[in-house]
Design an enzyme around this catalytic site. Structure first.
Site, PDB file in Angstrom:
ATOM      1  N   GLU A  76      -6.994   8.399   6.646  1.00 53.61           N
ATOM      2  CA  GLU A  76      -7.213   9.060   7.929  1.00 53.61           C
ATOM      3  C   GLU A  76      -7.685  10.512   7.781  1.00 53.61           C
ATOM      4  O   GLU A  76      -6.981  11.456   8.171  1.00 53.61           O
ATOM      5  CB  GLU A  76      -5.928   9.022   8.777  1.00 53.61           C
ATOM      6  CG  GLU A  76      -5.424   7.615   9.032  1.00 53.61           C
ATOM      7  CD  GLU A  76      -4.198   7.573   9.948  1.00 53.61           C
ATOM      8  OE1 GLU A  76      -3.742   8.632  10.394  1.00 53.61           O
ATOM      9  OE2 GLU A  76      -3.700   6.467  10.213  1.00 53.61           O
ATOM     10  N   HIS A 133      -2.750  10.958   0.992  1.00 52.07           N
ATOM     11  CA  HIS A 133      -2.152  10.723   2.315  1.00 52.07           C
ATOM     12  C   HIS A 133      -1.474  12.030   2.726  1.00 52.07           C
ATOM     13  O   HIS A 133      -0.279  12.089   2.955  1.00 52.07           O
ATOM     14  CB  HIS A 133      -1.173   9.546   2.249  1.00 52.07           C
ATOM     15  CG  HIS A 133      -0.841   8.926   3.575  1.00 52.07           C
ATOM     16  ND1 HIS A 133      -0.988   7.581   3.845  1.00 52.07           N
ATOM     17  CD2 HIS A 133      -0.341   9.457   4.707  1.00 52.07           C
ATOM     18  CE1 HIS A 133      -0.596   7.318   5.076  1.00 52.07           C
ATOM     19  NE2 HIS A 133      -0.190   8.435   5.630  1.00 52.07           N
ATOM     20  N   ARG A 148       0.860  -1.181   0.000  1.00 51.86           N
ATOM     21  CA  ARG A 148       0.000   0.000   0.000  1.00 51.86           C
ATOM     22  C   ARG A 148       0.900   1.236   0.000  1.00 51.86           C
ATOM     23  O   ARG A 148       1.710   1.415   0.911  1.00 51.86           O
ATOM     24  CB  ARG A 148      -0.890  -0.015   1.244  1.00 51.86           C
ATOM     25  CG  ARG A 148      -1.674   1.234   1.429  1.00 51.86           C
ATOM     26  CD  ARG A 148      -2.611   1.195   2.647  1.00 51.86           C
ATOM     27  NE  ARG A 148      -3.207   2.495   2.775  1.00 51.86           N
ATOM     28  CZ  ARG A 148      -3.063   3.299   3.835  1.00 51.86           C
ATOM     29  NH1 ARG A 148      -2.412   2.912   4.907  1.00 51.86           N
ATOM     30  NH2 ARG A 148      -3.609   4.484   3.839  1.00 51.86           N
ATOM     31  N   TYR A 183      -3.890   1.522  16.020  1.00 49.30           N
ATOM     32  CA  TYR A 183      -2.644   1.562  16.788  1.00 49.30           C
ATOM     33  C   TYR A 183      -2.855   1.377  18.285  1.00 49.30           C
ATOM     34  O   TYR A 183      -2.067   0.734  18.952  1.00 49.30           O
ATOM     35  CB  TYR A 183      -1.914   2.892  16.553  1.00 49.30           C
ATOM     36  CG  TYR A 183      -1.334   2.974  15.163  1.00 49.30           C
ATOM     37  CD1 TYR A 183      -0.075   2.469  14.889  1.00 49.30           C
ATOM     38  CD2 TYR A 183      -2.070   3.525  14.109  1.00 49.30           C
ATOM     39  CE1 TYR A 183       0.457   2.516  13.611  1.00 49.30           C
ATOM     40  CE2 TYR A 183      -1.540   3.579  12.833  1.00 49.30           C
ATOM     41  CZ  TYR A 183      -0.280   3.071  12.587  1.00 49.30           C
ATOM     42  OH  TYR A 183       0.241   3.097  11.313  1.00 49.30           O
ATOM     43  N   ASN A 218      -7.014   1.676  10.160  1.00 49.80           N
ATOM     44  CA  ASN A 218      -5.697   1.890  10.761  1.00 49.80           C
ATOM     45  C   ASN A 218      -5.883   1.838  12.263  1.00 49.80           C
ATOM     46  O   ASN A 218      -6.612   2.665  12.837  1.00 49.80           O
ATOM     47  CB  ASN A 218      -5.119   3.259  10.371  1.00 49.80           C
ATOM     48  CG  ASN A 218      -4.722   3.306   8.903  1.00 49.80           C
ATOM     49  OD1 ASN A 218      -4.847   2.317   8.180  1.00 49.80           O
ATOM     50  ND2 ASN A 218      -4.260   4.457   8.465  1.00 49.80           N
ATOM     51  N   GLU A 253      -3.228  -0.305   8.241  1.00 46.55           N
ATOM     52  CA  GLU A 253      -2.035   0.066   9.015  1.00 46.55           C
ATOM     53  C   GLU A 253      -2.152  -0.517  10.413  1.00 46.55           C
ATOM     54  O   GLU A 253      -3.213  -0.429  11.050  1.00 46.55           O
ATOM     55  CB  GLU A 253      -1.893   1.589   9.181  1.00 46.55           C
ATOM     56  CG  GLU A 253      -1.426   2.315   7.967  1.00 46.55           C
ATOM     57  CD  GLU A 253      -1.259   3.818   8.208  1.00 46.55           C
ATOM     58  OE1 GLU A 253      -0.965   4.225   9.354  1.00 46.55           O
ATOM     59  OE2 GLU A 253      -1.429   4.557   7.228  1.00 46.55           O
TER      60      GLU A 253
END
Ligand code: IFM
Length: 450
Positions: free
Chosen positions: A167, A122, A78, A299, A297, A355
């Site tokens: 995002e 991005h 990606r 985290y 994504n 991600e």
């Protein structure tokens, strides 16, 4: 006792990067200036005073980087396209050299058996569009559609996985609200308008991409979290609902056809005095364009605490938690909860974890290796959580480690290393970290022993 964790047969294993973070060549071959060029060139914006001018020099070293991906057995990659490389002024004149670069990259990936996943945005908006007001202005959304058209027309015969935005929460609220990302503006009203125009541009671009790329899978990537109230008190529950609204539902609800959540509109108005007067008739239908997949994504989780003297002692605590170099709590079970929530609440057709990964302070040892045990453990724990969610029915089709290699971590410059490949920024040498070697075995075995 060890347990063998095996993923579904067609599960896709990849890594991810983005243009500004790895390419360098910031002003070569006709590329225009982006808001991140302008921001990083402004003294005081980046913690180590660095820029993405050179970063991993991927623009010149892409063949070597693709060879390394092939050696690791990566099945998918990606990456994002730098809008100002294609349209230096944001719209109008097309820079063929920029398109040619990505054309070669896509061919290079396919020749090595790696499936390209292209992210169109991005965060490197052409500065020329920011000079007109940027994402808070509707024109930016119109310009994005033109850009999506040019790129998908050129690459759409070979690229079959498209992500419109990465995002949008970060682009809108860190870029225009808190000002810690480009373009560095602190104005909540602009941030909310930016979030709407990012979503609108997404909705407009979906049919354009489909028209240019037969059989394309089109999605959007959101940064999502699992929010836990710190205690079972009304104050903490209210705080958790607010955070969930702001961080998750503000984007999920309109994309899945539920329009903006009323409680968040009320909260934006009450706390930030924000108005929603930028929404025009038909916008919400555009934003709800049916998608082939949702990119997630993930985290860390969020623990919410109400600001009140009536707080109960917390029952959810982070006292014993491990934290990454970003100060983010390692919380793999929250990924399990998040994937189930998405599946049951929103029913996306397919999900990709676009991600997941961690920054830790890596060192090259005397023998030239990078023993990043904590990153390896982080990825393993999150893969286990992802696997558990698949067993509960979540339509998770693939996983992309962030990141393929160490790179420019936005306002933190080069002080945070996320790669499974170490980059020596002086020599541009790449060293596969232990986590990268382990991930390569996971791909080969389609799973791992726990
Ligand atoms: O480096 C970023 C990436 O650009 C977007 N998602 C989060 C990563 C780590 O902060």
């Amino acid at each position: 006792m060890t347990e063998k964790i095996t993923f579904p047969q067609d599960f896709l294993w990849g890594t991810a990067t983005s243009s500004y973070q790895i390419e360098g060549a910031w002003d070569e071959d006709g590329k225009g200036e982006s808001i991140w060029d302008r921001f990083s060139h402004t003294p005081g914006r980046i913690s180590d005073q660095s820029t993405g001018d050179v970063t991993c020099d991927h623009y010149h070293r892409w063949q070597q980087d693709l060879d390394l991906m092939q050696d690791l057995g990566l099945q998918a990659y990606r990456f994002s396209i730098a809008w100002p490389r294609i349209l230096p002024d944001g719209r109008g004149r097309v820079n063929q050299a920029g398109l040619d670069f990505y054309d070669r990259l896509v061919d290079g990936l396919l020749a090595r058996g790696v499936t390209p996943f292209v992210t169109l945005y991005h965060w490197d908006l052409p500065q020329a569009l920011q000079d007109e007001g940027g994402w808070p202005v509707r024109n930016a959304a119109e310009a994005f559609v033109g850009y999506a058209d040019v790129v998908s027309a050129r690459l759409g015969d070979r690229v079959k996985h498209w992500i419109t935005h990465n995002e949008p929460w970060v682009a809108a609220f860190l870029g225009y609200g808190m000002g810690i990302h480009a373009p560095g503006i602190q104005d909540f009203q602009q941030a909310v308008a930016a979030s709407h125009h990012l979503l609108l541009s997404h909705g407009w671009a979906v049919p354009v991409i489909r028209g240019n790329s037969e059989g394309a899978n089109v999605g959007i990537t959101l940064d999502l979290t699992d929010v836990a109230p710190a205690s079972p008190s009304p104050q903490d529950y209210a705080a958790a609902r607010e955070m969930d609204g702001f961080l998750n539902r503000w984007f999920l609800d309109p994309i899945f056809g539920r329009r903006y959540p009323a409680d968040v509109i009320e909260w934006f108005g009450r706390v930030h005095n924000a108005r929603m007067d930028f929404i025009q008739d038909g916008d919400m239908e555009v934003i709800a364009a049916p998608l082939d997949f949702l990119g997630v994504n993930y985290y860390t989780r969020t623990v919410a605490r109400g600001a009140s003297s009536d707080n109960l002692p917390p029952t959810v605590s982070t006292d014993d938690s491990e934290f990454t170099e970003m100060g983010w709590e390692v919380a793999p079970r929250s990924l399990f909860r998040l994937l189930n929530r998405l599946h049951f609440d929103y029913q996306p057709r397919n999900i990709y974890i676009t991600e997941n990964g961690a920054a830790f302070p890596d060192k090259v040892c005397k023998e030239g290796h990078v023993h990043d045990d904590r990153r390896l453990a982080y990825i393993k724990a999150h893969l286990k959580a992802a696997h558990d969610a698949i067993e509960c029915g979540a339509p998770l089709r693939g996983y992309f480690v962030w990141s393929f290699m160490d790179n420019f971590e936005w306002s933190f410059g080069y002080t945070k290393r996320f790669g499974i490949v170490y980059v020596d920024f002086e020599t541009q040498q790449r060293i596969v970290k232990e986590s990268g070697k382990w991930y390569s075995k996971v791909i080969a075995q389609n799973g791992f022993e726990d």
